[in-house]
Design a protein around this motif. Structure first.
Motif, PDB file in Angstrom:
ATOM      1  N   VAL A  27      47.381  42.621  40.846  1.00 56.74           N
ATOM      2  CA  VAL A  27      46.019  42.121  40.938  1.00 56.74           C
ATOM      3  C   VAL A  27      45.621  41.954  42.400  1.00 56.74           C
ATOM      4  CG1 VAL A  27      46.006  40.977  38.693  1.00 56.74           C
ATOM      5  CG2 VAL A  27      46.879  39.759  40.700  1.00 56.74           C
ATOM      6  N   TRP A  28      44.335  42.094  42.675  1.00 51.83           N
ATOM      7  CA  TRP A  28      43.843  42.145  44.055  1.00 51.83           C
ATOM      8  C   TRP A  28      44.160  40.873  44.831  1.00 51.83           C
ATOM      9  CZ3 TRP A  28      40.397  38.519  45.791  1.00 51.83           C
ATOM     10  CH2 TRP A  28      39.702  37.780  44.814  1.00 51.83           C
ATOM     11  N   TRP A  29      44.117  39.709  44.161  1.00 51.49           N
ATOM     12  CA  TRP A  29      44.304  38.455  44.894  1.00 51.49           C
ATOM     13  C   TRP A  29      45.776  38.218  45.266  1.00 51.49           C
ATOM     14  CZ3 TRP A  29      47.319  35.073  42.071  1.00 51.49           C
ATOM     15  CH2 TRP A  29      47.306  35.218  40.682  1.00 51.49           C
ATOM     16  N   PRO A 212      42.422  47.768  45.680  1.00 56.90           N
ATOM     17  CA  PRO A 212      42.324  46.603  44.793  1.00 56.90           C
ATOM     18  C   PRO A 212      41.363  45.594  45.405  1.00 56.90           C
ATOM     19  CG  PRO A 212      44.346  46.499  46.080  1.00 56.90           C
ATOM     20  CD  PRO A 212      43.681  47.806  46.433  1.00 56.90           C
ATOM     21  N   SER A 213      40.332  45.235  44.679  1.00 59.86           N
ATOM     22  CA  SER A 213      39.351  44.277  45.194  1.00 59.86           C
ATOM     23  C   SER A 213      38.531  43.750  44.026  1.00 59.86           C
ATOM     24  CB  SER A 213      38.424  44.937  46.231  1.00 59.86           C
ATOM     25  OG  SER A 213      37.420  45.703  45.596  1.00 59.86           O
ATOM     26  N   PRO A 214      37.884  42.594  44.206  1.00 58.89           N
ATOM     27  CA  PRO A 214      37.080  42.040  43.102  1.00 58.89           C
ATOM     28  C   PRO A 214      35.841  42.870  42.793  1.00 58.89           C
ATOM     29  CG  PRO A 214      36.820  40.735  45.100  1.00 58.89           C
ATOM     30  CD  PRO A 214      37.928  41.698  45.365  1.00 58.89           C
ATOM     31  N   THR A 215      35.437  43.760  43.712  1.00 52.91           N
ATOM     32  CA  THR A 215      34.229  44.562  43.489  1.00 52.91           C
ATOM     33  C   THR A 215      34.536  45.986  43.034  1.00 52.91           C
ATOM     34  OG1 THR A 215      34.182  45.181  45.833  1.00 52.91           O
ATOM     35  CG2 THR A 215      32.921  43.240  45.175  1.00 52.91           C
ATOM     36  N   GLU A 216      35.820  46.401  43.087  1.00 52.36           N
ATOM     37  CA  GLU A 216      36.162  47.763  42.674  1.00 52.36           C
ATOM     38  C   GLU A 216      37.246  47.708  41.598  1.00 52.36           C
ATOM     39  OE1 GLU A 216      35.894  50.877  45.760  1.00 52.36           O
ATOM     40  OE2 GLU A 216      35.723  49.234  47.193  1.00 52.36           O
ATOM     41  N   ASN A 217      38.472  48.053  41.910  1.00 45.67           N
ATOM     42  CA  ASN A 217      39.553  47.942  40.933  1.00 45.67           C
ATOM     43  C   ASN A 217      40.214  46.578  41.061  1.00 45.67           C
ATOM     44  OD1 ASN A 217      39.082  50.566  40.119  1.00 45.67           O
ATOM     45  ND2 ASN A 217      40.636  51.433  41.475  1.00 45.67           N
ATOM     46  N   GLU A 218      40.334  45.868  39.970  1.00 46.05           N
ATOM     47  CA  GLU A 218      40.923  44.533  40.034  1.00 46.05           C
ATOM     48  C   GLU A 218      42.411  44.564  40.346  1.00 46.05           C
ATOM     49  OE1 GLU A 218      40.030  42.065  36.742  1.00 46.05           O
ATOM     50  OE2 GLU A 218      37.871  42.081  37.095  1.00 46.05           O
ATOM     51  N   ALA A 219      43.032  45.722  40.136  1.00 49.65           N
ATOM     52  CA  ALA A 219      44.462  45.867  40.421  1.00 49.65           C
ATOM     53  C   ALA A 219      44.679  47.073  41.323  1.00 49.65           C
ATOM     54  CB  ALA A 219      45.252  46.021  39.122  1.00 49.65           C
TER      55      ALA A 219
END
Length: 362
Positions: A27-29, A212-219
């Protein structure tokens, strides 16, 4: 008392940011903390000095915080040290000016909304590379870049308005050149065989997987799968290869290291510097997102991060020299069984096959 709690809070943040990437969640975070290792090292260094000066080192808590911060500092430095001039160079510097066997490439994420094309074209004129690779280039950018065609007649064009357009302009012949979509249907990659002036051939792959980013792929699974697909397609390939592009991953991440282990490609930045290409507008928040990897057949004549041109990325320029004298003398990272298993796991997550990667031929 307030300063004490601020130090505790900052130390807690540092420890969490250091430990999170150890968790292999995609996941991105989690994966996002692979990026700012240089910044976290600076934070750890400052915190360590403040803790030594202000905390009671005779107390268990004070001594524990100092030890934890020092451990975080050492761990972050372990990751970024190879990308400093203090480390041993992975790729030798070229001792020849053999233009017939040289390959100069300029790779740039131009930023779709950036309209300062004249500044970018001036960089191309200044550096005069053999191949120009642009990422995030849409139809407007294609109209501007087509001014290069009289000097760069061999092209691959894929204008898109989704931030994943891609263009290649080459003065050297491109054989079996093609655009493909390896993992995601709207994220292209490009593949070709470049013919050098000496009539030698170099297999090239131009990549720009989604981050991975909240605006594109979450993972990160899509990005990772594309990188590993290409890496696996190169496993056992014994001829000259270059891979370049905005990989949306930092040079020191586990995924990039896995790509290098599986592919066998070398990173010319190791022992030379970080060449942080993003973010061009934020000096305190920079890391190496744009990459140039190559096989052991090459030495490095020049590697430069170029002047800003209105994008959020700097352009990366590299001039490589094909030199068979050093094959077998330049060592990169080696894979083991755990690496191979992890690579297969990443491919299985996206249900992709390395055999789908185009293998350009002449």
């Amino acid at each position: 008392m307030r300063l004490f709690w601020l130090l505790n809070l900052a130390s807690g943040f540092l420890i969490l940011a250091t430990l999170l990437p150890l968790w292999r969640r995609e996941v991105w975070w989690v994966r996002g903390w692979d990026f700012p290792r240089l910044q976290l090292a600076w934070l750890a260094g400052v915190l360590l000095l403040l803790q030594i000066a202000l905390l009671d080192i005779t107390s268990t808590l004070g001594l524990g915080l100092i030890f934890a911060t020092a451990a975080c500092l050492g761990y972050q430095l372990w990751w970024i040290f190879p990308y400093t001039p203090l480390a041993r160079r992975e790729v030798l510097s070229s001792d020849t000016c053999d233009e017939r066997n040289s390959l100069a490439m300029l790779t740039a994420n131009v930023l779709t909304t950036n309209r300062q094309a004249a500044r970018f074209l001036a960089l191309v004129d200044e550096m005069s590379p053999d191949i120009v690779v642009t990422l995030e280039s849409d139809a407007w950018w294609q109209d501007q870049l087509d001014a290069l065609e009289p000097r760069y007649p061999h092209t691959l064009k894929c204008p898109l308005d989704n931030l994943y357009g891609m263009h290649v302009y080459s003065r050297l012949p491109l054989h079996d050149a093609q655009v493909d979509y390896l993992v995601e249907k709207d994220v292209p990659s490009m593949h070709a065989m470049v013919e050098l002036r000496s009539k030698q051939y170099v297999r090239v792959h131009f990549l720009h997987p989604a981050p991975p980013s909240p605006t594109e792929n979450e993972a990160s699974s899509e990005r990772d799968a594309e990188l590993i697909m290409v890496a696996k397609s190169l496993d056992g390939y014994r001829k000259p290869v270059v891979v370049t592009g905005d990989l949306n991953d930092v040079a020191w991440s586990e995924t990039t290291r896995l790509f290098r282990k599986i592919s066998g490609l070398l990173d010319p930045r190791v022992g030379r510097g970080m060449y942080n290409t993003y973010h061009a507008g934020l000096p305190l928040v920079r890391w190496p997102l744009d990459h140039l990897f190559h096989s052991e057949h090459f030495t490095v004549r020049s590697l430069r991060r170029l002047a800003p041109f209105g994008s959020d990325h700097f352009a990366l320029y590299g001039k490589l020299v094909l030199d068979s004298r050093y094959v077998g003398e330049q060592d990169g990272l080696e894979s083991d069984k755990d690496d191979e298993a992890w690579a297969e796991e990443k491919l299985a997550q996206e249900n992709v096959d390395p055999s789908d990667v185009p293998v350009p031929r002449v």
